[in-house]
Design an enzyme around this catalytic site. Structure first.
Site, PDB file in Angstrom:
ATOM      1  CG  HIS A 201      -0.222   0.300   2.499  1.00  0.00           C
ATOM      2  ND1 HIS A 201       0.439  -0.684   3.171  1.00  0.00           N
ATOM      3  CD2 HIS A 201      -0.046   1.444   3.201  1.00  0.00           C
ATOM      4  CE1 HIS A 201       0.998  -0.158   4.257  1.00  0.00           C
ATOM      5  NE2 HIS A 201       0.721   1.129   4.296  1.00  0.00           N
TER       6      HIS A 201
HETATM    7  C1  UD1 Z   1      -1.994   5.288   6.127  1.00  0.00           C
HETATM    8  C2  UD1 Z   1      -0.682   5.706   6.773  1.00  0.00           C
HETATM    9  C3  UD1 Z   1       0.345   4.578   6.598  1.00  0.00           C
HETATM   10  C4  UD1 Z   1      -0.196   3.260   7.100  1.00  0.00           C
HETATM   11  C5  UD1 Z   1      -1.498   2.980   6.381  1.00  0.00           C
HETATM   12  C6  UD1 Z   1      -2.080   1.659   6.820  1.00  0.00           C
HETATM   13  C7  UD1 Z   1      -0.124   8.098   6.675  1.00  0.00           C
HETATM   14  C8  UD1 Z   1       0.779   9.091   6.077  1.00  0.00           C
HETATM   15  N1  UD1 Z   1      -0.119   6.880   6.126  1.00  0.00           N
HETATM   16  O1  UD1 Z   1      -1.746   5.183   4.731  1.00  0.00           O
HETATM   17  O2  UD1 Z   1       1.495   4.908   7.361  1.00  0.00           O
HETATM   18  O3  UD1 Z   1       0.745   2.245   6.854  1.00  0.00           O
HETATM   19  O4  UD1 Z   1      -2.401   4.046   6.669  1.00  0.00           O
HETATM   20  O5  UD1 Z   1      -3.272   1.362   6.181  1.00  0.00           O
HETATM   21  O6  UD1 Z   1      -0.831   8.409   7.612  1.00  0.00           O
HETATM   22  N2  UD1 Z   1      -9.061   4.846   1.856  1.00  0.00           N
HETATM   23  C9  UD1 Z   1     -10.294   4.264   1.802  1.00  0.00           C
HETATM   24  N3  UD1 Z   1     -10.893   3.923   2.986  1.00  0.00           N
HETATM   25  C10 UD1 Z   1     -10.311   4.141   4.185  1.00  0.00           C
HETATM   26  C11 UD1 Z   1      -9.054   4.764   4.222  1.00  0.00           C
HETATM   27  C12 UD1 Z   1      -8.433   5.098   3.052  1.00  0.00           C
HETATM   28  O7  UD1 Z   1     -10.850   4.026   0.743  1.00  0.00           O
HETATM   29  O8  UD1 Z   1     -10.910   3.788   5.227  1.00  0.00           O
HETATM   30  C13 UD1 Z   1      -8.371   5.191   0.591  1.00  0.00           C
HETATM   31  C14 UD1 Z   1      -8.644   6.605   0.153  1.00  0.00           C
HETATM   32  O9  UD1 Z   1      -8.703   6.619  -1.219  1.00  0.00           O
HETATM   33  C15 UD1 Z   1      -7.403   7.349   0.589  1.00  0.00           C
HETATM   34  C16 UD1 Z   1      -6.323   6.284   0.435  1.00  0.00           C
HETATM   35  O10 UD1 Z   1      -6.976   5.055   0.773  1.00  0.00           O
HETATM   36  O11 UD1 Z   1      -7.167   8.477  -0.189  1.00  0.00           O
HETATM   37  C17 UD1 Z   1      -5.158   6.493   1.346  1.00  0.00           C
HETATM   38  O12 UD1 Z   1      -5.570   6.624   2.703  1.00  0.00           O
HETATM   39  P1  UD1 Z   1      -4.688   7.480   3.744  1.00  0.00           P
HETATM   40  O13 UD1 Z   1      -5.244   7.367   5.103  1.00  0.00           O
HETATM   41  O14 UD1 Z   1      -4.466   8.839   3.202  1.00  0.00           O
HETATM   42  O15 UD1 Z   1      -3.285   6.759   3.707  1.00  0.00           O
HETATM   43  P2  UD1 Z   1      -2.941   5.205   3.691  1.00  0.00           P
HETATM   44  O16 UD1 Z   1      -2.361   4.862   2.369  1.00  0.00           O
HETATM   45  O17 UD1 Z   1      -4.073   4.383   4.191  1.00  0.00           O
END
Ligand code: UD1
Length: 363
Positions: A201
Site C-alpha cells: 500500500h
Molecule cells: C496510512 C498511513 C500509513 C499506514 C497505512 C495503513 C499516513 C501518512 N499513512 O496510509 O502509514 O501504513 O495508513 O493502512 O498516515 N481509503 C479508503 N478507505 C479508508 C481509508 C483510506 O478508501 O478507510 C483510501 C482513500 O482513497 C485514501 C487512500 O486510501 O485516499 C489512502 O488513505 P490514507 O489514510 O491517506 O493513507 P494510507 O495509504 O491508508
C-alpha cells in the site's frame, strides 16, 4: 490522571488496545479515546475496534481522506477545540500516521504533554511520509516509548534527553499475543496448503503505474510457484483498477479483519509486504518476510528476526522465495521485550511521571 488517546488509521488500533487495557486497571485514571476518522471503511476501522476490544471512541473527528497537507490540517483544526475543552494531563499518540503528527503539533502548541508510543523508529528516508511524521512527533513528544534499543539510540543521536526515553517493548506484540488463540481457531475455506501472503500500500510502490506493474509482474512470477493471497488496501485496489493492471492469477481480496489476517500470517509459507507492522508480526511468528522496500525503520526485524529487504528486485524476490520454499529461509529469534507486557510498562511510566488525579476517578 486524565489520559486522552488519539488514533486514526488501521495500524494505530492494535497499538492503542493494550495501552487502554493496561490503564483501565489503574486507580485514578480517566481515559478518553478520539478517532480522527483518517480510516473510515468498516473493514479498515470498525472491525478492528470490535476484535481488539477497543471501546467506541468518545469523539470521531470524521476527517476522511485528502492530500497529506489537507488531512493533517483538518485533523488539527477539528482536534484543537476538543483538547481545549478536555484539557487532559497527557495525550498519547501512536505510530507514524498523519493523525499522529497532527495531534502532536496541536498538543505542543497548547502546552499539553504528549507521549509517543512507538517512538524512535527511523528509515532515514525522508521521501517516506511516515518518516517525516516520526521525526516531527519525536521532537515534540515529552515521553517517548520505544519498541527496541535502536529506537533509543536514534533519539539520543537527535538530541532528545535520555530522561524522556523509555524502552518498553512492542505494543503490537501485546495485541498479537492476546489474539493468537483466536487466530488459531480461524478456518479459512479453500485456502491452499502453501501460499504467499501479500500486502502492498505504500505510495512509493502503488501510486506510479510502471512501478506497480513491475511489482505485480514479480507477484505473477511468484504465483507460478505458490498460490498468492492478496488482501488489498483500498488505495492499491483503486490504483490497480485505474491503471488497468488486474490479473486473473492474482486474486485480490478485501482487507481482512485483524484475527483473520493474523491467522493467514501464521499459516503463510512466506509473506511479501511493504507494511511496517507486518515485518514485526512475521518476526514474532517466525514466518519468512520479504519486504518490498529499500529500507526499513524496523532494522531489528532484519538483525534479529525473519525479515529480508528485497526492494523491487525480481531476482531477489525469486531467490528468497526459493529459500522459503526449500526450508532454507532465515531463522530468527524474538527481540527483547516483545513479550506482551509493553502496555503495562507504558502504564507504569505514566503512573510515575504524571500528576496524581485532580479529583477524577476511574470510570
Ligand atoms: C496510512 C498511513 C500509513 C499506514 C497505512 C495503513 C499516513 C501518512 N499513512 O496510509 O502509514 O501504513 O495508513 O493502512 O498516515 N481509503 C479508503 N478507505 C479508508 C481509508 C483510506 O478508501 O478507510 C483510501 C482513500 O482513497 C485514501 C487512500 O486510501 O485516499 C489512502 O488513505 P490514507 O489514510 O491517506 O493513507 P494510507 O495509504 O491508508
Amino acid at each position: 490522571m486524565r489520559v486522552l488517546h488519539v488514533v486514526g488509521a488501521r495500524p494505530n488500533f492494535m497499538k492503542v488496545a493494550p495501552v487502554l487495557r493496561a490503564l483501565a486497571g489503574r486507580p485514578d485514571v480517566v481515559q478518553t479515546l478520539i478517532h480522527t476518522g483518517q480510516h473510515y471503511d468498516v473493514n479498515m476501522s470498525d472491525v478492528f475496534f470490535e476484535q481488539l476490544g477497543i471501546p467506541a471512541p468518545d469523539v470521531n473527528l470524521a476527517v476522511g481522506s485528502g492530500s497529506h497537507g489537507r488531512q493533517t490540517a483538518e485533523i488539527m483544526t477539528r482536534l484543537e477545540p476538543v483538547l481545549l475543552e478536555s484539557r487532559p494531563d497527557v495525550v498519547l499518540v501512536y505510530g507514524d500516521v498523519n493523525s499522529t503528527v497532527a495531534t502532536a503539533l496541536v498538543c505542543a502548541k497548547l502546552g499539553i504533554r504528549v507521549g509517543h508510543v512507538e517512538a524512535g523508529l527511523r528509515s532515514f528516508d525522508r521521501t517516506m511520509p511516515e518518516e517525516v511524521n516520526r521525526l516531527v512527533t519525536d521532537q515534540l513528544a515529552d515521553l517517548l516509548f520505544t519498541p527496541s534499543e535502536d529506537g533509543d539510540e536514534n533519539l539520543r543521536r537527535e538530541g532528545i534527553e535520555g530522561s524522556k526515553i523509555f524502552c518498553v517493548g512492542n505494543v503490537m506484540i501485546d495485541s498479537l499475543l492476546r489474539l493468537l488463540p483466536a487466530a488459531r481457531n480461524v478456518k479459512h475455506d479453500g485456502l491452499p496448503e502453501r501460499f504467499a501472503l501479500v500486502t502492498l500500500h505504500r505510495p512509493a510502490n502503488v501510486d506510479d503505474c510502471l512501478t506497480l506493474r513491475g511489482i505485480l509482474d514479480s507477484l505473477l512470477q511468484v504465483s507460478r510457484e505458490l498460490a498468492v493471497v492478496f488482501p488489498a488496501h483500498p488505495r492499491t485496489r483503486q490504483r490497480i483498477a485505474e491503471f488497468g493492471l488486474g490479473s486473473e492469477q492474482l486474486i485480490l481480496r478485501e482487507p481482512l479483519p485483524y484475527i483473520e489476517f493474523l491467522a493467514l500470517q501464521m499459516r503463510a509459507s512466506v509473506v511479501i509486504t511493504d507494511s511496517g507492522g507486518i515485518q514485526e508480526e512475521t518476526t514474532y511468528l517466525r514466518v519468512p518476510c520479504l519486504t518490498v522496500r529499500e529500507n526499513t525503520e524496523r532494522p531489528i526485524t532484519i538483525s534479529v528476526g525473519t525479515n529480508v529487504l528485497v526492494g523491487r528486485d525480481r531476482n531477489k524476490i525469486a531467490a528468497e522465495l526459493a529459500k522459503a520454499l526449500n526450508g532454507r529461509a532465515k531463522q530468527g529469534t524474538i527481540p527483547p521485550l516483545w513479550d506482551g507486557k509493553a502496555g503495562e510498562r507504558i502504564a507504569d511510566v505514566l503512573g510515575a511521571a504524571m500528576p496524581r488525579s485532580r479529583g477524577f476517578h476511574a470510570a
